[in-house]
Design a protein around this motif. Structure first.
Motif, PDB file in Angstrom:
ATOM      1  N   ALA A 273       0.783  -1.431  -0.357  1.00  0.00           N
ATOM      2  CA  ALA A 273      -0.241   0.287   0.196  1.00  0.00           C
ATOM      3  C   ALA A 273       0.891   1.600   0.203  1.00  0.00           C
ATOM      4  N   PHE A 274       1.412   1.416  -1.276  1.00  0.00           N
ATOM      5  CA  PHE A 274       2.549   2.906  -1.119  1.00  0.00           C
ATOM      6  C   PHE A 274       1.948   3.475  -1.756  1.00  0.00           C
ATOM      7  N   ASN A 275       0.921   4.074  -2.877  1.00  0.00           N
ATOM      8  CA  ASN A 275      -0.185   4.731  -2.882  1.00  0.00           C
ATOM      9  C   ASN A 275      -1.292   4.886  -2.329  1.00  0.00           C
ATOM     10  N   LEU A 276      -1.200   6.887  -1.853  1.00  0.00           N
ATOM     11  CA  LEU A 276      -2.503   7.317  -1.376  1.00  0.00           C
ATOM     12  C   LEU A 276      -3.774   6.746  -0.905  1.00  0.00           C
ATOM     13  N   ASP A 277      -4.147   6.422  -2.022  1.00  0.00           N
ATOM     14  CA  ASP A 277      -5.139   5.282  -2.485  1.00  0.00           C
ATOM     15  C   ASP A 277      -5.245   3.739  -2.004  1.00  0.00           C
ATOM     16  N   ASN A 278      -3.954   3.289  -2.207  1.00  0.00           N
ATOM     17  CA  ASN A 278      -4.403   2.231  -1.480  1.00  0.00           C
ATOM     18  C   ASN A 278      -4.039   2.237   0.277  1.00  0.00           C
ATOM     19  N   LEU A 279      -3.204   2.991   0.935  1.00  0.00           N
ATOM     20  CA  LEU A 279      -3.392   3.170   2.008  1.00  0.00           C
ATOM     21  C   LEU A 279      -4.470   4.119   2.647  1.00  0.00           C
ATOM     22  N   SER A 280      -5.313   4.644   2.098  1.00  0.00           N
ATOM     23  CA  SER A 280      -5.850   5.512   2.328  1.00  0.00           C
ATOM     24  C   SER A 280      -7.749   4.012   3.120  1.00  0.00           C
ATOM     25  N   GLN A 281      -7.238   2.804   1.815  1.00  0.00           N
ATOM     26  CA  GLN A 281      -8.033   1.768   1.776  1.00  0.00           C
ATOM     27  C   GLN A 281      -7.750   0.708   2.645  1.00  0.00           C
ATOM     28  N   TYR A 282      -6.722   0.313   3.368  1.00  0.00           N
ATOM     29  CA  TYR A 282      -5.722  -0.585   3.510  1.00  0.00           C
ATOM     30  C   TYR A 282      -6.649   0.373   5.275  1.00  0.00           C
ATOM     31  N   PHE A 283      -6.759   0.999   5.907  1.00  0.00           N
ATOM     32  CA  PHE A 283      -6.857   1.621   7.247  1.00  0.00           C
ATOM     33  C   PHE A 283      -8.056   2.020   7.316  1.00  0.00           C
ATOM     34  N   GLU A 284      -8.927   2.670   6.055  1.00  0.00           N
ATOM     35  CA  GLU A 284     -10.906   2.139   5.967  1.00  0.00           C
ATOM     36  C   GLU A 284     -11.080   0.797   6.472  1.00  0.00           C
ATOM     37  N   ASP A 285     -10.791  -0.278   5.736  1.00  0.00           N
ATOM     38  CA  ASP A 285     -11.039  -2.032   6.170  1.00  0.00           C
ATOM     39  C   ASP A 285     -10.361  -2.213   7.686  1.00  0.00           C
ATOM     40  N   LEU A 286      -9.217  -1.860   7.713  1.00  0.00           N
ATOM     41  CA  LEU A 286      -8.187  -1.836   9.570  1.00  0.00           C
ATOM     42  C   LEU A 286      -8.939  -1.027  10.584  1.00  0.00           C
ATOM     43  N   ARG A 287     -11.040  -0.136  10.177  1.00  0.00           N
ATOM     44  CA  ARG A 287     -11.131   0.931  10.983  1.00  0.00           C
ATOM     45  C   ARG A 287     -11.958  -0.675  11.107  1.00  0.00           C
ATOM     46  N   ASN A 288     -12.606  -1.265   9.528  1.00  0.00           N
ATOM     47  CA  ASN A 288     -13.801  -1.836   9.499  1.00  0.00           C
ATOM     48  C   ASN A 288     -13.797  -2.966  10.571  1.00  0.00           C
ATOM     49  N   ARG A 289     -13.148  -3.571  10.103  1.00  0.00           N
ATOM     50  CA  ARG A 289     -12.709  -4.870  10.611  1.00  0.00           C
ATOM     51  C   ARG A 289     -11.891  -4.956  12.622  1.00  0.00           C
ATOM     52  N   MET A 290     -11.182  -3.755  12.839  1.00  0.00           N
ATOM     53  CA  MET A 290     -11.028  -3.862  14.576  1.00  0.00           C
ATOM     54  C   MET A 290     -12.492  -4.146  15.161  1.00  0.00           C
ATOM     55  N   PRO A 291     -13.892  -3.502  15.076  1.00  0.00           N
ATOM     56  CA  PRO A 291     -14.661  -4.074  15.935  1.00  0.00           C
ATOM     57  C   PRO A 291     -14.745  -5.220  15.801  1.00  0.00           C
ATOM     58  N   GLN A 292     -14.590  -5.978  15.079  1.00  0.00           N
ATOM     59  CA  GLN A 292     -15.098  -7.251  14.997  1.00  0.00           C
ATOM     60  C   GLN A 292     -14.291  -8.419  15.861  1.00  0.00           C
ATOM     61  N   ASP A 293     -12.991  -7.829  14.801  1.00  0.00           N
ATOM     62  CA  ASP A 293     -11.919  -8.571  16.123  1.00  0.00           C
ATOM     63  C   ASP A 293     -10.950  -8.474  17.066  1.00  0.00           C
ATOM     64  N   LEU A 294     -11.878  -7.263  17.413  1.00  0.00           N
ATOM     65  CA  LEU A 294     -11.690  -7.055  19.490  1.00  0.00           C
ATOM     66  C   LEU A 294     -12.466  -7.863  19.637  1.00  0.00           C
ATOM     67  N   GLY A 295     -14.215  -7.744  18.799  1.00  0.00           N
ATOM     68  CA  GLY A 295     -15.241  -7.971  19.794  1.00  0.00           C
ATOM     69  C   GLY A 295     -14.741 -10.061  19.678  1.00  0.00           C
ATOM     70  N   GLU A 296     -13.764 -10.288  18.288  1.00  0.00           N
ATOM     71  CA  GLU A 296     -13.185 -11.501  18.876  1.00  0.00           C
ATOM     72  C   GLU A 296     -12.290 -12.457  19.952  1.00  0.00           C
ATOM     73  N   ILE A 297     -11.403 -11.797  19.753  1.00  0.00           N
ATOM     74  CA  ILE A 297     -10.954 -11.644  20.852  1.00  0.00           C
ATOM     75  C   ILE A 297     -11.146 -11.008  22.872  1.00  0.00           C
ATOM     76  N   ILE A 298     -11.800 -10.410  22.180  1.00  0.00           N
ATOM     77  CA  ILE A 298     -12.683 -10.397  24.067  1.00  0.00           C
ATOM     78  C   ILE A 298     -13.758 -11.832  24.102  1.00  0.00           C
ATOM     79  N   ARG A 299     -14.919 -12.484  23.485  1.00  0.00           N
ATOM     80  CA  ARG A 299     -15.213 -13.313  23.459  1.00  0.00           C
ATOM     81  C   ARG A 299     -13.947 -14.386  23.279  1.00  0.00           C
ATOM     82  N   ASN A 300     -13.196 -14.208  23.538  1.00  0.00           N
ATOM     83  CA  ASN A 300     -12.167 -15.577  23.555  1.00  0.00           C
ATOM     84  C   ASN A 300     -12.317 -16.286  25.190  1.00  0.00           C
ATOM     85  N   PRO A 301     -12.516 -17.251  25.509  1.00  0.00           N
ATOM     86  CA  PRO A 301     -12.712 -17.751  26.615  1.00  0.00           C
ATOM     87  C   PRO A 301     -11.719 -17.790  27.610  1.00  0.00           C
ATOM     88  N   ASP A 302     -10.240 -18.597  27.062  1.00  0.00           N
ATOM     89  CA  ASP A 302      -8.975 -17.810  27.141  1.00  0.00           C
ATOM     90  C   ASP A 302      -9.103 -16.464  28.465  1.00  0.00           C
TER      91      ASP A 302
END
Length: 124
Positions: free
Chosen positions: A23-52
């Motif tokens: 993601a060297f160009n600006l469009d890919n970089l902004s898309q990367y952060f947008e995807d990361l921002r959208n995935r974070m709640p789901q990923d953190l939710g999975e981590i928090i629901r981890n029984p361990d």
């Protein structure tokens, strides 16, 4: 628990590392952060629901509670002793001051009575 969340975020960032290298160009970089921002709640939710993680948090809290209960009991006993000590010191003082307050009350009542009499004399 904070440490586990930080580790999880780092792991997510490392997992996304190959995409981040591309993601060297600006469009890919902004898309990367947008995807990361959208995935974070789901990923953190999975981590928090981890029984361990839940079990680790529960164990941590139980251990801290076990450590703090004797301290709380000790503080309570010290407060009780301090309260008793203050009460024992104030009782004689209150006994000494009681006659002074009664005398002051009589003097104030006498002044109020005298002012009433003077006000009645002026009013007549």
């Amino acid at each position: 628990m904070k440490f586990s969340l930080i580790v999880a975020v780092v792991v997510l960032a490392l997992a996304q590392g190959s995409f981040a290298q591309e993601a060297f160009n600006l469009d890919n970089l902004s898309q990367y952060f947008e995807d990361l921002r959208n995935r974070m709640p789901q990923d953190l939710g999975e981590i928090i629901r981890n029984p361990d993680l839940v079990n680790q948090a529960r164990t941590f809290l139980e251990e801290r509670k076990a450590q703090l209960e004797p301290l709380a009991t000790q503080v309570q006993e010290q407060l009780r002793a301090a309260s008793t000590n203050v009460e024992e010191q104030l009782k004689p003082l209150a006994t000494q001051l009681q006659p002074m307050f009664e005398n002051l009350q009589r003097q104030v009542e006498a002044m109020v009575q005298k002012m009433r009499e003077q006000a009645a004399a002026i009013g007549n």
